[in-house]
Design an enzyme around this catalytic site. Structure first.
Site, PDB file in Angstrom:
ATOM      1  N   ARG A  84     -83.817  83.543 -69.441  1.00 40.57           N
ATOM      2  CA  ARG A  84     -83.868  82.093 -69.385  1.00 40.57           C
ATOM      3  C   ARG A  84     -83.990  81.492 -70.792  1.00 40.57           C
ATOM      4  NH1 ARG A  84     -87.201  78.555 -65.225  1.00 40.57           N
ATOM      5  NH2 ARG A  84     -86.821  76.559 -66.148  1.00 40.57           N
ATOM      6  N   ARG A  93     -80.087  75.432 -69.050  1.00 41.52           N
ATOM      7  CA  ARG A  93     -80.847  76.641 -68.746  1.00 41.52           C
ATOM      8  C   ARG A  93     -79.924  77.747 -68.231  1.00 41.52           C
ATOM      9  NH1 ARG A  93     -84.253  73.602 -65.241  1.00 41.52           N
ATOM     10  NH2 ARG A  93     -84.476  72.306 -67.034  1.00 41.52           N
ATOM     11  N   ASP A  96     -82.287  78.832 -63.203  1.00 43.46           N
ATOM     12  CA  ASP A  96     -83.424  78.089 -62.668  1.00 43.46           C
ATOM     13  C   ASP A  96     -83.531  78.439 -61.186  1.00 43.46           C
ATOM     14  OD1 ASP A  96     -85.462  76.255 -63.018  1.00 43.46           O
ATOM     15  OD2 ASP A  96     -84.240  74.572 -62.376  1.00 43.46           O
ATOM     16  N   ASP A  98     -85.844  77.642 -57.831  1.00 38.34           N
ATOM     17  CA  ASP A  98     -86.887  76.760 -57.286  1.00 38.34           C
ATOM     18  C   ASP A  98     -87.134  77.073 -55.821  1.00 38.34           C
ATOM     19  OD1 ASP A  98     -87.307  75.115 -59.552  1.00 38.34           O
ATOM     20  OD2 ASP A  98     -85.461  74.015 -59.101  1.00 38.34           O
TER      21      ASP A  98
HETATM   22  O1  GSY Z   1     -83.629  71.108 -61.332  1.00 37.84           O
HETATM   23  C1  GSY Z   1     -82.802  72.086 -61.727  1.00 37.84           C
HETATM   24  C2  GSY Z   1     -82.176  71.900 -63.062  1.00 37.84           C
HETATM   25  N1  GSY Z   1     -81.268  70.747 -63.156  1.00 37.84           N
HETATM   26  C3  GSY Z   1     -80.042  70.596 -62.601  1.00 37.84           C
HETATM   27  C4  GSY Z   1     -79.255  71.408 -61.753  1.00 37.84           C
HETATM   28  O2  GSY Z   1     -79.617  72.518 -61.346  1.00 37.84           O
HETATM   29  N2  GSY Z   1     -78.030  70.886 -61.400  1.00 37.84           N
HETATM   30  C5  GSY Z   1     -77.585  69.669 -61.826  1.00 37.84           C
HETATM   31  N3  GSY Z   1     -76.394  69.253 -61.444  1.00 37.84           N
HETATM   32  N4  GSY Z   1     -78.348  68.879 -62.637  1.00 37.84           N
HETATM   33  C6  GSY Z   1     -79.553  69.336 -63.014  1.00 37.84           C
HETATM   34  N5  GSY Z   1     -80.477  68.747 -63.784  1.00 37.84           N
HETATM   35  C7  GSY Z   1     -81.499  69.599 -63.862  1.00 37.84           C
HETATM   36  S1  GSY Z   1     -82.951  69.274 -64.748  1.00 37.84           S
END
Ligand code: GSY
Length: 169
Positions: A84, A93, A96, A98
């Site tokens: 990461r 990143r 990720d 979750d």
């Molecule tokens: O919350 C996860 C990280 N993240 C993302 C994501 O996974 N996808 C999109 N499209 N936008 C994001 N903004 C973040 S912060």
């Protein structure tokens, strides 16, 4: 006793498709986790910080006998193992992971809030979730399929095909 839980996966630097595939493999290899169902991989425009590459997002259903905090620690290990890199809080990143839902549990700890507090507003979470579990209740008695109907950008999210990477090289 096992619990039905849902994990959101996302990446937008490195090789996002491979990172998501490897993360799913590591999850399934864990003795106390079965990956039951995996959504398609979707190409999604960034939410939050807009000046960053598109994300690849997906969602999986697992069956697990782990406690929520043990699952969280394992997901963090997988994020570390797959390298990461996260320079900014809302920035790019490599991976990720979750916890979106953990059975019907409501968890409010400093390190973990489940159901994920913003999942119902995010098409990049709800569209893959609605693909594999349209009837799962997310929040306020509404299912993933019902939340999807409320999201104006749900239609902008497209499924990725492996061919995309070859065409973009
Ligand atoms: O919350 C996860 C990280 N993240 C993302 C994501 O996974 N996808 C999109 N499209 N936008 C994001 N903004 C973040 S912060």
């Amino acid at each position: 006793m096992t619990v039905r839980a849902f994990i959101g996966l996302g990446a937008n630097i490195g090789d996002p498709v491979t990172q998501l595939e490897e993360a799913l493999e590591l999850l399934d290899k864990h003795a106390d986790i079965d990956v039951v169902r995996v959504s398609s991989f979707y190409q999604t425009a960034p939410v939050g910080v807009l000046d960053q590459p598109d994300f690849t997002n997906a969602c999986c259903e697992i069956s697990t006998s782990l406690q929520p905090l043990d699952l969280l620690s394992f997901l963090q290990e997988v994020e570390q193992e797959l390298g990461r890199i996260r320079e900014k809080r809302w920035g790019p990143r490599t991976l990720d992971l979750d916890i979106l839902l953990f059975g019907e549990e409501n968890i409010k700890l400093e390190s973990l809030i489940v159901p994920h507090p913003r999942m119902h507003e995010r098409a990049f979470v709800i569209v893959p979730l609605a693909e594999i579990a349209p009837d799962i209740v997310v929040r306020d008695g509404k299912t993933a399929a019902e939340w999807k109907e409320t999201l104006p950008d749900a239609g902008d999210i497209t499924k990725r095909s492996p061919q995309d990477d070859i065409e973009n090289e």
